[in-house]
Design an enzyme around this catalytic site. Sequence first.
Site, short mmCIF file in Angstrom:
data_model
loop_
_atom_site.label_atom_id
_atom_site.label_comp_id
_atom_site.label_asym_id
_atom_site.label_seq_id
_atom_site.Cartn_x
_atom_site.Cartn_y
_atom_site.Cartn_z
N ALA A 120 9.50 -5.26 6.18
CA ALA A 120 10.80 -4.41 6.39
C ALA A 120 10.49 -4.11 8.04
CB ALA A 120 10.54 -3.24 5.61
N VAL A 121 11.51 -3.37 8.65
CA VAL A 121 11.27 -3.28 10.05
C VAL A 121 9.92 -2.94 10.56
CG1 VAL A 121 12.64 -2.39 11.92
CG2 VAL A 121 13.82 -2.52 9.82
N ALA B 206 5.34 3.24 -0.41
CA ALA B 206 4.32 4.18 -0.98
C ALA B 206 4.14 4.23 -2.53
CB ALA B 206 4.30 5.18 -0.53
N SER C 210 2.87 6.50 13.01
CA SER C 210 4.02 7.46 13.43
C SER C 210 4.79 6.83 14.58
CB SER C 210 3.49 8.80 13.66
OG SER C 210 4.76 9.43 14.06
N LYS D 278 -1.86 12.59 8.81
CA LYS D 278 -0.30 12.05 9.18
C LYS D 278 0.45 12.82 8.47
CE LYS D 278 3.46 9.61 10.33
NZ LYS D 278 4.04 9.34 9.10
N HIS E 272 0.70 16.04 10.83
CA HIS E 272 1.77 15.77 11.66
C HIS E 272 2.98 15.81 11.40
CE1 HIS E 272 4.44 12.60 13.23
NE2 HIS E 272 3.59 12.62 14.37
N ASN E 273 3.39 15.40 10.20
CA ASN E 273 4.88 15.49 9.51
C ASN E 273 5.20 17.00 9.23
OD1 ASN E 273 4.57 12.92 9.78
ND2 ASN E 273 5.84 12.44 7.95
N GLU F 98 5.99 18.44 12.75
CA GLU F 98 7.22 17.95 13.03
C GLU F 98 8.19 18.82 12.40
OE1 GLU F 98 7.33 13.73 12.34
OE2 GLU F 98 9.58 13.98 11.57
N ARG G 112 -4.25 46.15 -7.67
CA ARG G 112 -4.75 45.35 -8.78
C ARG G 112 -5.87 45.93 -9.72
NH1 ARG G 112 -8.01 41.27 -6.52
NH2 ARG G 112 -7.62 39.97 -8.19
P1 2AM Z 1 10.42 -6.92 -0.63
O1 2AM Z 1 11.11 -7.28 0.73
O2 2AM Z 1 10.29 -7.94 -1.53
O3 2AM Z 1 11.85 -5.92 -1.20
C1 2AM Z 1 9.70 -2.07 2.20
O4 2AM Z 1 10.43 -1.71 1.15
C2 2AM Z 1 8.58 -3.11 1.95
O5 2AM Z 1 7.98 -2.88 0.55
C3 2AM Z 1 9.22 -4.43 1.36
O6 2AM Z 1 8.55 -5.39 2.39
C4 2AM Z 1 9.34 -4.77 0.16
O7 2AM Z 1 9.26 -6.06 -0.44
C5 2AM Z 1 8.01 -3.92 -0.40
N1 2AM Z 1 8.26 -3.55 -1.73
C6 2AM Z 1 8.97 -2.57 -2.00
N2 2AM Z 1 8.71 -2.47 -3.44
C7 2AM Z 1 7.82 -3.23 -3.65
C8 2AM Z 1 7.12 -3.58 -4.95
N3 2AM Z 1 7.39 -2.71 -6.02
N4 2AM Z 1 5.91 -4.33 -5.00
C9 2AM Z 1 5.87 -5.03 -4.00
N5 2AM Z 1 6.41 -4.75 -2.56
C10 2AM Z 1 7.32 -3.97 -2.61
#
Ligand code: 2AM
Length: 484
Positions: free
Chosen positions: A13-14, A78, A130, A184, A187-188, A191, A448
């Site tokens: 992803a990005v 996550a 971050s 982290k 930190h959030n 924020e 109390r």
């Molecule tokens: P993908 O491109 O195959 O969807 C952000 O979403 C990143 O996490 C992406 O690289 C995505 O892979 C990966 N991702 C999201 N869900 C996932 C999962 N259940 N198992 C493995 N990779 C995952």
Amino acid sequence: MDKKADIALIGLAVMGQNLILNMNDHGFVVCAFNRTVEKVDHFLANEAKGTKIIGAKSLEDMVSKLKKPRKVMMLVKAGAAVDAFIDKLVPLLEAGDIIIDGGNSEYTDSIRRAKSLEAKNLLFVGSGVSGGEEGARYGPSLMPGGSPKAWPHIKPIFQGIAAKSDGEPCCDWVGEDGAGHYVKMVHNGIEYGDMQLICEACHIMKDVVGMNNDEISQVLTEWNKGELDSFLIEITADIMKFRDTDGLHLVDKIKDAAGQKGTGKWTAISALDQGMPLTLIGESVFARCLSSLKDERVTASKQLKGPTQGVVKIDDKKKFIEDLRQALYASKIISYAQGFMLMRGAAKAYNWDLNYGGIALMWRGGCIIRSAFLGEIKKAFAKNPKLENLLLDDFFKVAIHKCQDGWRRVLSAVVLQGIPTPCLSSALAFYDGYRSERVPANIIQAQRDYFGAHTYELLSEPGKHVHTNWTGRGGQVSSSSYNA
Ligand code: 2AM
């Protein structure tokens, strides 16, 4: 092609793509992989074209292309995705290899993963990252924690790609197991607090002082040249003056219902678990909750009245704006003091040896809360690494003393006018509580003991817990054998 890569990165992803490109810029050879494998070829043919980045067709292929000890960094969603990749990687790796999770994982998951991987002779790093997409590409703030033996192996890469502040990398080893993701998370949380404080200041400028968006933007730009110099003040100055294609301010068209992804809430939950008075961040999370009850607020606004005495008259606008700046600065000091109190509590609870000055430096650049102010926090901990509370450091003590009269004047005005300022107000309540030798908790103890015989401790006899029969005649104190 038997060129071996310095590190593998899973998750295109990005954020993942930008971190890979950043590593490549700093001379590291990265092997890219993704669950949906087609994205690897697409990345190599486009964003990574002309770089030294290599790709892998499978996890086996990826592992075979890595220098030892192998370093595999994940930037995937996550939760279950992280565990799924860890389970697939474990059989492919050897003792001493390193798995790094750079996603927004909960610190409790990182504690669990570190322990389970260490039991398999593998090393685990949970790293806070971050700075958003831009930070990932050109210099994020990195907060790695986990198996300490992993640090020397990943240090050149992590410190190489991190943001720099006065030439120093905004990345250092945080501590064991979940410490990186914990820091982290804090930190959030900070924020959230910083953002809400700025919103409250803008609200006051608009509704108490009667300023328009462009004037508010100018004040923020001025503030950004001094003690409040920070990324969030800078972007808010831009936001306030930004005009839509029709020439009207875009910010005024946005629905006043704030979203959240959960890290602020986790910070507040951790504070409650530890019994730490993290009031400002807590209020900032609740302020978002209240904002999102838009329909209820619309109904209530038609029925519940504000103060009757009307608008507060500001005689000296310039002086009031300076008071407001001081209120914001003082509240920010309180928020960071509370944040560091929380980290100190967590360090004790989880047995982490946190480097507080290092944490301030990690946040000094690259991340969303980056500010000049964090340089002062770094200095305070450099002067005294054992500093118990930021408020007791000379610099911050003098600063808050200087600000407090203006802070009180602003809050008096907003209370009289009925403007909600949960963070500015809770910060002052905390300050007044923290500096009080005596607070009315003795009455709570009596209550109390009255209704639940929970006992209390007499000031004159520390350590001794006694109970009184409050409804009996004479109310005499009797010794008690139980410890409440
Ligand atoms: P993908 O491109 O195959 O969807 C952000 O979403 C990143 O996490 C992406 O690289 C995505 O892979 C990966 N991702 C999201 N869900 C996932 C999962 N259940 N198992 C493995 N990779 C995952």
